[in-house]
Design an enzyme around this catalytic site. Structure first.
Site, PDB file in Angstrom:
ATOM      1  N   LYS A  48       0.861  -1.174   0.000  1.00 50.67           N
ATOM      2  CA  LYS A  48       0.000   0.000   0.000  1.00 50.67           C
ATOM      3  C   LYS A  48       0.902   1.229   0.000  1.00 50.67           C
ATOM      4  O   LYS A  48       1.939   1.230   0.671  1.00 50.67           O
ATOM      5  CB  LYS A  48      -0.896  -0.018   1.249  1.00 50.67           C
ATOM      6  CG  LYS A  48      -1.760   1.221   1.442  1.00 50.67           C
ATOM      7  CD  LYS A  48      -2.904   1.291   0.460  1.00 50.67           C
ATOM      8  CE  LYS A  48      -3.671   2.615   0.563  1.00 50.67           C
ATOM      9  NZ  LYS A  48      -4.588   2.820  -0.565  1.00 50.67           N
ATOM     10  N   CYS A 133      -2.292   9.671  -6.692  1.00 49.50           N
ATOM     11  CA  CYS A 133      -3.510   9.355  -5.936  1.00 49.50           C
ATOM     12  C   CYS A 133      -4.513  10.507  -6.085  1.00 49.50           C
ATOM     13  O   CYS A 133      -4.206  11.645  -5.723  1.00 49.50           O
ATOM     14  CB  CYS A 133      -3.207   9.117  -4.460  1.00 49.50           C
ATOM     15  SG  CYS A 133      -4.742   8.780  -3.555  1.00 49.50           S
TER      16      CYS A 133
HETATM   17  C1  SIN Z   1      -6.380   5.576  -2.288  1.00 51.27           C
HETATM   18  O1  SIN Z   1      -5.920   5.160  -1.225  1.00 51.27           O
HETATM   19  O2  SIN Z   1      -7.100   6.581  -2.323  1.00 51.27           O
HETATM   20  C2  SIN Z   1      -6.103   4.858  -3.567  1.00 51.27           C
HETATM   21  C3  SIN Z   1      -4.653   4.740  -3.872  1.00 51.27           C
HETATM   22  C4  SIN Z   1      -4.216   5.525  -5.050  1.00 51.27           C
HETATM   23  O3  SIN Z   1      -5.030   5.944  -5.872  1.00 51.27           O
HETATM   24  O4  SIN Z   1      -3.025   5.740  -5.226  1.00 51.27           O
END
Ligand code: SIN
Length: 314
Positions: A48, A133
Site C-alpha cells: 500500500k 492518488c
Molecule cells: C487511495 O488510497 O485513495 C487509492 C490509492 C491511489 O489511488 O493511489
C-alpha cells in the site's frame, strides 16, 4: 503434452517468476495481506502506498464495486512509512527481492523525506513513487503538474541512486505524453507504471438520486473495465516515448489473461491488478496465469518477449 511457456519477467535486474502483481492500494495494507500475495501465484507484491504517518483515510462508504469495475475514494489509509519499511526489509532478509515499496507523500517534502530514509536504509529493491492518488482531499495529483514533477525528480536524483519507478495518473492528450516522457527521460528512472485510477469520476444511484460513495461529494477514481482502454493507451504511449532502458508496468482493467496479453503487446514488462484482485483475491493470479499461458500456447509464443511491445496498427 502441453508446451511449456514462461511467465518470467524482469525489471532492472530483479527477476519475477510471474509478471502478475497486485496494484498498490488493494488488499496490501497489512503484513497478512502482503504475505498472502507473496505466497500466492503472483510474481511479487507491492505495498500500500505509504505516507509518512499512519492515516485512517476518507470516510465510508469509500469504495463501490460496479458492473464494469469500481469507484473509490480511499484517501490513502495506511499504516505509515515505518511499517512498510520494516516489512520490505524483513522480506528482503528472508530472501524475497520481488517486493516493491510504494510511497505517496502528501507533499514533495514528504516524498523527499521517505526517499532519503530509503536511500540510507539497507533496502535494495524497487521503490514506486506514487504521483497519482486522486483521493486525498485538498491535494491535487502531482502527476498532472509537469513543472512540479520536473522539480521533484531533480531534487530526488541529487541523492537517490536506488531503483525508482513512478506511478502515474492517466493522460489523455498526446502532448501530455510528449511532455511527461521528455521530463522523465532526463532522469535515471527505472520504470513507469501506468495508470492509477481515472480520477474524479462520479457514479450515481438513480433510484436514490445519490452519489454511491461518500468522500468528496461522490467523486472518486474509476478502475476496472472502465479504465482498460485508457491504461493500454498510456502504456503504449509511454513505451513509444520513453528511453528503452526505462521499463513499463501496465495497470488498469486487468481481469483476464487476454487483458494481460494486451498490456504486454503495448509494452508492459510487468502488470499489476487492482479492481479484479479486490473482488477475487489471490486465486486471481493463478487463474489469469493459466489463461495467459493458454493464449500464448495457442499463438505459438513461449516467452513474453515474443510479443512484448509488438502491437500492430492498421
Ligand atoms: C487511495 O488510497 O485513495 C487509492 C490509492 C491511489 O489511488 O493511489
Amino acid at each position: 503434452m502441453q508446451t511449456k511457456v514462461s511467465m518470467q519477467a524482469e525489471i532492472a535486474g530483479i527477476s519475477f517468476d510471474n509478471l502478475l502483481l497486485n496494484a498498490a492500494g488493494i488488499r496490501c495494507s497489512t503484513v497478512q495481506d502482503l504475505n498472502s500475495i507473496l505466497t500466492s501465484e503472483a510474481g511479487g507484491v507491492v505495498t500500500k502506498s505509504a505516507t509518512v504517518e499512519e492515516r485512517a483515510g476518507n470516510e465510508s462508504p469509500r469504495m463501490r464495486a460496479l458492473p464494469l469495475g469500481s469507484i473509490n475514494s480511499m484517501g490513502l489509509p495506511n499504516h505509515g512509512f515505518d511499517y512498510y519499511m520494516a516489512y520490505v526489509l524483513k522480506a528482503q532478509s528472508a530472501g524475497y527481492n520481488n517486493v516493491i515499496l510504494s510511497v505517496a507523500g502528501l507533499s514533495p517534502a514528504d516524498d523527499l523525506l521517505m526517499l532519503r530514509e530509503i536511500q540510507q536504509s539497507g533496502f535494495d529493491g524497487l521503490v514506486e513513487l506514487n504521483l497519482s492518488c486522486p483521493n486525498v482531499k485538498g491535494k491535487p495529483q502531482v502527476g498532472y503538474d509537469f513543472a512540479a514533477v520536473e522539480q521533484l525528480l531533480g531534487e530526488i536524483f541529487k541523492f537517490f541512486d536506488k531503483r525508482l519507478g513512478l506511478k502515474l495518473p492517466p493522460y489523455f492528450d498526446l502532448t501530455q505524453f510528449d511532455e511527461m516522457a521528455a521530463i522523465i527521460n532526463q532522469y535515471p528512472v527505472t520504470y513507469v507504471n501506468s495508470i492509477n485510477s481515472i480520477g474524479n469520476g462520479l457514479v450515481i444511484d438513480p433510484v436514490t438520486e445519490t452519489a454511491v460513495i461518500k468522500p468528496k461529494g461522490g467523486f472518486g477514481g474509476l478502475g476496472g473495465e472502465y479504465a482498460k482502454p485508457t491504461a493500454l493507451a498510456n502504456v503504449r504511449g509511454f513505451r513509444q516515448r520513453l528511453k528503452p532502458e526505462i521499463q513499463m508496468i501496465g495497470t488498469g482493467g486487468i481481469k483476464s489473461g487476454m487483458d494481460v496479453f494486451e498490456h504486454v503487446l503495448c509494452g508492459a514488462d510487468l502488470v499489476q491488478i487492482g479492481t479484479a484482485f479486490g473482488s477475487e483475491g489471490t486465486p486471481i493470479f493463478d487463474r489469469i496465469s493459466q489463461e495467459l499461458q493458454d493464449i500464448m500456447i495457442e499463438k505459438g509464443y513461449r516467452r513474453l518477449a515474443d510479443f512484448r511491445g509488438k502491437l500492430k496498427t492498421l
